[in-house]
Design a protein around this motif. Structure first.
Motif, PDB file in Angstrom:
ATOM      1  N   UNK A   1       0.850  -1.191   0.000  1.00 18.78           N
ATOM      2  CA  UNK A   1       0.000   0.000   0.000  1.00 18.78           C
ATOM      3  C   UNK A   1       0.883   1.238   0.000  1.00 18.78           C
ATOM      4  N   UNK A   2       0.481   2.235  -0.758  1.00 19.47           N
ATOM      5  CA  UNK A   2       1.228   3.498  -0.780  1.00 19.47           C
ATOM      6  C   UNK A   2       1.149   4.147   0.602  1.00 19.47           C
ATOM      7  N   UNK A   3       2.302   4.390   1.191  1.00 19.04           N
ATOM      8  CA  UNK A   3       2.376   4.978   2.520  1.00 19.04           C
ATOM      9  C   UNK A   3       3.759   4.755   3.103  1.00 19.04           C
ATOM     10  N   UNK A   4       4.095   5.393   4.216  1.00 15.73           N
ATOM     11  CA  UNK A   4       5.432   5.275   4.792  1.00 15.73           C
ATOM     12  C   UNK A   4       5.656   3.891   5.404  1.00 15.73           C
ATOM     13  N   UNK A   5       6.777   3.252   5.144  1.00 11.96           N
ATOM     14  CA  UNK A   5       7.030   1.909   5.703  1.00 11.96           C
ATOM     15  C   UNK A   5       7.025   1.879   7.216  1.00 11.96           C
ATOM     16  N   UNK A   6       7.295   3.003   7.877  1.00 12.78           N
ATOM     17  CA  UNK A   6       7.264   3.021   9.338  1.00 12.78           C
ATOM     18  C   UNK A   6       5.876   2.685   9.877  1.00 12.78           C
ATOM     19  N   UNK A   7       4.852   2.837   9.028  1.00 15.21           N
ATOM     20  CA  UNK A   7       3.482   2.556   9.466  1.00 15.21           C
ATOM     21  C   UNK A   7       3.183   1.071   9.550  1.00 15.21           C
ATOM     22  N   UNK A   8       4.112   0.219   9.102  1.00 17.29           N
ATOM     23  CA  UNK A   8       3.876  -1.230   9.224  1.00 17.29           C
ATOM     24  C   UNK A   8       3.628  -1.629  10.667  1.00 17.29           C
ATOM     25  N   UNK A   9       4.284  -0.924  11.598  1.00 12.96           N
ATOM     26  CA  UNK A   9       4.162  -1.288  13.016  1.00 12.96           C
ATOM     27  C   UNK A   9       2.775  -1.012  13.576  1.00 12.96           C
ATOM     28  N   UNK A  10       2.038  -0.091  12.954  1.00 16.36           N
ATOM     29  CA  UNK A  10       0.713   0.263  13.477  1.00 16.36           C
ATOM     30  C   UNK A  10      -0.395  -0.132  12.509  1.00 16.36           C
ATOM     31  N   UNK A  11      -0.067  -0.851  11.453  1.00 19.92           N
ATOM     32  CA  UNK A  11      -1.072  -1.198  10.440  1.00 19.92           C
ATOM     33  C   UNK A  11      -2.189  -2.048  11.020  1.00 19.92           C
ATOM     34  N   UNK A  12      -1.865  -2.972  11.919  1.00 24.67           N
ATOM     35  CA  UNK A  12      -2.878  -3.877  12.453  1.00 24.67           C
ATOM     36  C   UNK A  12      -3.959  -3.145  13.243  1.00 24.67           C
ATOM     37  N   UNK A  13      -3.660  -1.922  13.723  1.00 26.40           N
ATOM     38  CA  UNK A  13      -4.675  -1.177  14.464  1.00 26.40           C
ATOM     39  C   UNK A  13      -5.853  -0.781  13.580  1.00 26.40           C
TER      40      UNK A  13
ATOM     41  N   UNK B   1     -13.135  11.173  13.227  1.00 28.03           N
ATOM     42  CA  UNK B   1     -12.774   9.779  13.408  1.00 28.03           C
ATOM     43  C   UNK B   1     -12.333   9.464  14.825  1.00 28.03           C
ATOM     44  N   UNK B   2     -12.199   8.172  15.103  1.00 26.75           N
ATOM     45  CA  UNK B   2     -11.771   7.716  16.420  1.00 26.75           C
ATOM     46  C   UNK B   2     -10.607   6.744  16.264  1.00 26.75           C
ATOM     47  N   UNK B   3      -9.690   6.823  17.219  1.00 31.03           N
ATOM     48  CA  UNK B   3      -8.496   5.981  17.214  1.00 31.03           C
ATOM     49  C   UNK B   3      -8.447   5.234  18.541  1.00 31.03           C
ATOM     50  N   UNK B   4      -8.128   3.951  18.532  1.00 30.01           N
ATOM     51  CA  UNK B   4      -8.089   3.200  19.801  1.00 30.01           C
ATOM     52  C   UNK B   4      -6.989   3.707  20.723  1.00 30.01           C
ATOM     53  N   UNK B   5      -7.173   3.458  21.999  1.00 29.46           N
ATOM     54  CA  UNK B   5      -6.200   3.913  22.990  1.00 29.46           C
ATOM     55  C   UNK B   5      -4.852   3.224  22.834  1.00 29.46           C
ATOM     56  N   UNK B   6      -4.828   2.092  22.173  1.00 32.53           N
ATOM     57  CA  UNK B   6      -3.578   1.355  21.999  1.00 32.53           C
ATOM     58  C   UNK B   6      -2.635   2.007  20.987  1.00 32.53           C
TER      59      UNK B   6
END
Length: 792
Positions: free
Chosen positions: A49-61, A376-381
């Motif tokens: 997916x187009x986006x910064x690779x650093x976001x792999x760590x938070x993708x599952x959220x 939007x809403x983002x989980x606390x995790x």
């Protein structure tokens, strides 16, 4: 990698031995539906997916049950949080749909754009040759090709949004060939890039080199047929280009780098419309979200939503309105040669049928439904700086939910919960996080027990919270540290006193000792009366706020009284020999200091101040503007004996006084409201006689000053004064005596009418407000009750 058209899906579908390249329009619901159909048909083993690779760590959220789009990936430099970029995603964004599909089936997700560590560094370096910054990072290119606009113009359309709706959003039959739309779009983008090169997107060469390297790696791991790519259609030709690994690595060699952090933050529909990200430029995210969520009978469902909204806002809308609006939209689409009604036809029908031609309810439909006010809403995790976590905790405990829609919040500071909300909002304002803005005219400039705030949470405030995190890990600690730093760096005494007021408003008792130390040092060294007068009001308000909020403001009161004493002593000599501009500035200082001294409620200081005003009112060397203002302040406080104001006015407006000086005196005396002229016939007569006696050659010099004075009055006051002058007195005589019998004026106080207000005043102020003046409506043992009634 296979070059050219081999990697782009063809009419019969892509080869199972080639990666699935899904070029999309970012934030396009039609693209999102097509992506979902293509993924379900291919079922790849990995998704890029187009986006910064650093976001792999938070993708599952993204699959978390508490995640509610619109949201955005936020990347910021650890050492400089202000250097940040956003990647916004809505529920109808193709990237979001693909992300949720992959996470729901356990398919690995990898972001493969240029790392944010490089793109943010390039943004800071101002290097226009590379960098892939986020779509909200702030592109600096002067000319950038808009592929959608070029394609629409090529097809003969001047409105790219309308063209896109016709050829994509209103197009059916995706199930027959889920790959065909991507093949057509890839061919179109290849033609555009062949004709226009990079189209002004000069950083794309570096970004696409990084994409190709990641695509090669995924193909080695999962095989060509197991890879699916979701990216902007503009990049598809670059991903199929014949390049070497060495050439791509050469483009990436030597790029600057910064340490970054990535997390999810809430986003808003309004923000999507204002700057949608990825260069998509959509202006109606609410409409697009509706098209995505209601593929069947979207027009009827939309009109129902509009009717529901208008009914909630007390507009008379019936089911018949909905039926007629749908019919009209269909008819307009047929007349305009469109396959289905688009947003234009829909809004035209709403305006004509449901809004009855009024644009006022239509603007409500636009803001709430076409754009949308959803946050939007983002989980606390989700990862966050400690300051953000503390802010989230406080928002929940105080029941202050962030909302994208602007709303007003009224607070009664006598209630603990309201006082706590007020402290939080003031602390955030001190940190530069302007979630709330005090509403002028309701909060009150003298500091009462009520406050009104206008709240609106904007996505960029998340960046400001990250920036403020350098001051502390909690809101209270960060605001305290920030206040101390601001006190040390303040450039003037007024800034320090305003900061002291902010500290009391925010309940930052820990910062007050440092602020007070700086304040005392600055006050001892500053001999400018203007500076002292400017600093005094904020300090006195702070003393009052301390009383209202239960804060110990004894140290502030001591400093405030000292400043007031110095102003009383230094004001008379400072007013001598001033020019026009200096007199106007000094009049403002006198007004501010007068309000502050009265609020201070210190009898010794108030006595000295009144003595200073009296000395200024009678000094010839003091400019007329200041003398007139001092006389008016004394008159309003009841400190001029009967006839004294008339005597001072007579001296100031005597024939020997230059007309310009006389007009300045009038301006100072009458500033702040003209009710005095309405109710005091003697003063009106003096002004009228003076004005009538101004020589013709001097009248043109005096007129602008008088117009400036009277233009500040309320229209009703100006109208009443003009009517009194036009009508003139009805009785004989000259001077003030002429006005004794004029309508609206009386010979003296009407005691019966004055006493009639006393029962109401007792209800409002309480019995104790009248001292020993008696209890009956006519009680008047020593004039106290009458005086208080007249003053009230």
């Amino acid at each position: 990698m296979t070059a050219g058209r081999g990697a782009a899906p063809g009419a019969g579908g892509p080869s199972p031995r080639e990666p699935l390249l899904l070029g999309v329009r970012h934030h396009g619901p039609g693209s999102a539906r097509a992506v979902l159909a293509a993924l379900e048909a291919r079922e790849p083993e990995v998704l890029l997916v187009e986006g910064p690779p650093e976001a792999d760590a938070v993708a599952k959220l993204a699959a978390h049950e508490e995640m509610r789009p619109p949201v955005a990936l936020l990347a910021h430099a650890v050492d400089d949080p202000a250097r940040a970029a956003f990647w916004p995603l809505a529920a109808f964004s193709p990237e979001w749909v693909a992300l949720r599909w992959a996470l729901g089936r356990g398919v690995p997700v990898r972001f493969f754009d240029l790392p944010a560590a490089h793109s943010l560094a390039l943004e800071g370096a101002g290097d226009g040759a590379g960098g892939g910054g986020g779509p909200e990072a702030g592109e600096r290119e002067d000319v950038r090709l808009d592929p959608l606009r070029v394609l629409a113009a090529t097809a003969g359309h001047d409105d790219p949004e309308r063209w896109w709706e016709d050829v994509v959003e209103h197009r059916g039959g995706l199930a027959a060939d889920p790959y065909a739309p991507f093949a057509a779009l890839a061919d179109a983008m290849a033609a555009l890039r062949e004709a226009h090169g990079d189209g002004g997107h000069r950083r794309d060469a570096v970004r696409e080199a990084h994409m190709r390297l990641h695509l090669r790696q995924a193909r080695r791991e999962f095989g060509d047929g197991g890879v699916a790519v979701v990216c902007g259609a503009w990049h598809v030709p670059a991903l199929t280009a014949r390049t070497t690994v060495a050439a791509d690595r050469g483009l990436l060699r030597g790029l600057p780098k910064v340490k970054t952090e990535v997390t999810w933050v809430p986003w808003t529909g309004e923000r999507l419309a204002r700057r949608s990200g990825y260069g998509a430029g959509i202006t109606s995210p609410g409409w697009y979200g509706h098209l995505f969520s209601a593929p069947d009978r979207p027009l009827e469902r939309w009109m129902t939503k509009v009717a529901r909204l208008l009914r909630e806002e007390d507009h008379a809308v019936s089911s018949a309105h909905v039926i007629e609006a749908v019919r009209l939209a269909d008819a307009l689409a047929a007349l305009r040669g469109r396959p289905l009604p688009g947003l234009g036809e829909t809004l035209d029908a709403v305006l004509a049928v449901m809004c009855e031609g009024s644009t006022v309810p239509l603007s409500l439909v636009h803001d709430r439904l076409v754009v949308g006010d959803e946050l939007g809403e983002v989980p606390a995790q989700a990862p966050a700086v400690p300051l953000q976590r503390d802010l989230t905790r406080l928002q929940r405990s105080l029941r202050l939910k962030p909302e994208a829609r602007e709303r007003e919040l009224a607070l009664d500071l006598r209630e603990e919960g309201a006082a706590a909300r007020s402290r939080l909002l003031h602390r955030l304002a001190l940190l530069g996080v302007d979630w709330g803005e005090p509403v002028e005219g309701r909060t009150g400039s003298t500091g009462t027990f009520r406050e009104t705030w206008r709240l609106c949470w904007r996505p960029e405030l998340s960046v400001r919270v990250a920036e403020a995190g350098v001051w502390g890990t909690t809101v209270a600690a960060a605001a305290t540290a920030r206040a101390e730093a601001l006190a040390r760096d303040a450039g003037s005494l007024a800034e320090v006193t305003a900061l002291a007021e902010q500290c009391l408003l925010a309940g930052l008792g820990g910062a007050l000792p440092e602020v007070m130390r700086v304040l005392a040092d600055r006050a001892a060294l500053d001999a400018d009366v203007g500076h002292l007068a400017q600093a005094l009001p904020a300090l006195v308000r702070s003393v009052r706020y301390g009383d209202v909020r239960g804060t110990d403001a004894a140290a502030l009161r001591e400093v405030a009284e000292g400043l007031a004493e110095r102003v009383c002593v230094g004001l008379p000599p400072a007013c001598a020999g001033l020019g026009g501009d200096g007199a106007a500035e000094m009049r403002g200082h006198v007004d501010a200091a007068h309000r502050a001294v009265v609020l201070l409620e210190r009898e010794e200081v108030l006595t000295r101040w009144r003595a200073a005003l009296r000395s200024l009112a009678v000094r010839d060397r003091v400019p007329g503007l200041v003398r007139g203002r001092c006389a008016r302040l004394l008159l309003d406080d009841g400190l001029l004996a009967d006839g004294e104001a008339a005597r001072l006015m007579g001296l100031a407006l005597s024939p020997g006084t230059p007309p310009g000086d006389a007009a300045a005196w009038i301006e100072g005396f009458l500033a702040g409201g003209g009710m005095l002229l309405v109710h005091d016939g003697r003063l009106l007569s003096l002004v009228d006689d003076w004005l009538a006696g101004v020589p013709g050659e001097s009248f043109t010099d005096v007129l602008p000053l008088l117009r400036r004075t009277f233009s500040a009055y309320e229209p009703g006051v100006r109208r009443t004064v003009g009517e009194l002058v036009r009508r003139g007195p009805s009785g004989p005589g000259t001077g003030a005596a002429r006005w004794e019998d004029a309508p609206g004026f009386g010979a003296g106080l009407d005691r019966e009418r004055a006493d009639a207000v006393l029962p109401v005043l007792r209800l409002l102020l309480g019995e104790g407000a009248f001292g020993a003046a008696g209890s009956g409506p006519g009680s008047r043992t020593d004039g106290t009750t009458e005086g208080k009634a007249a003053t009230a």
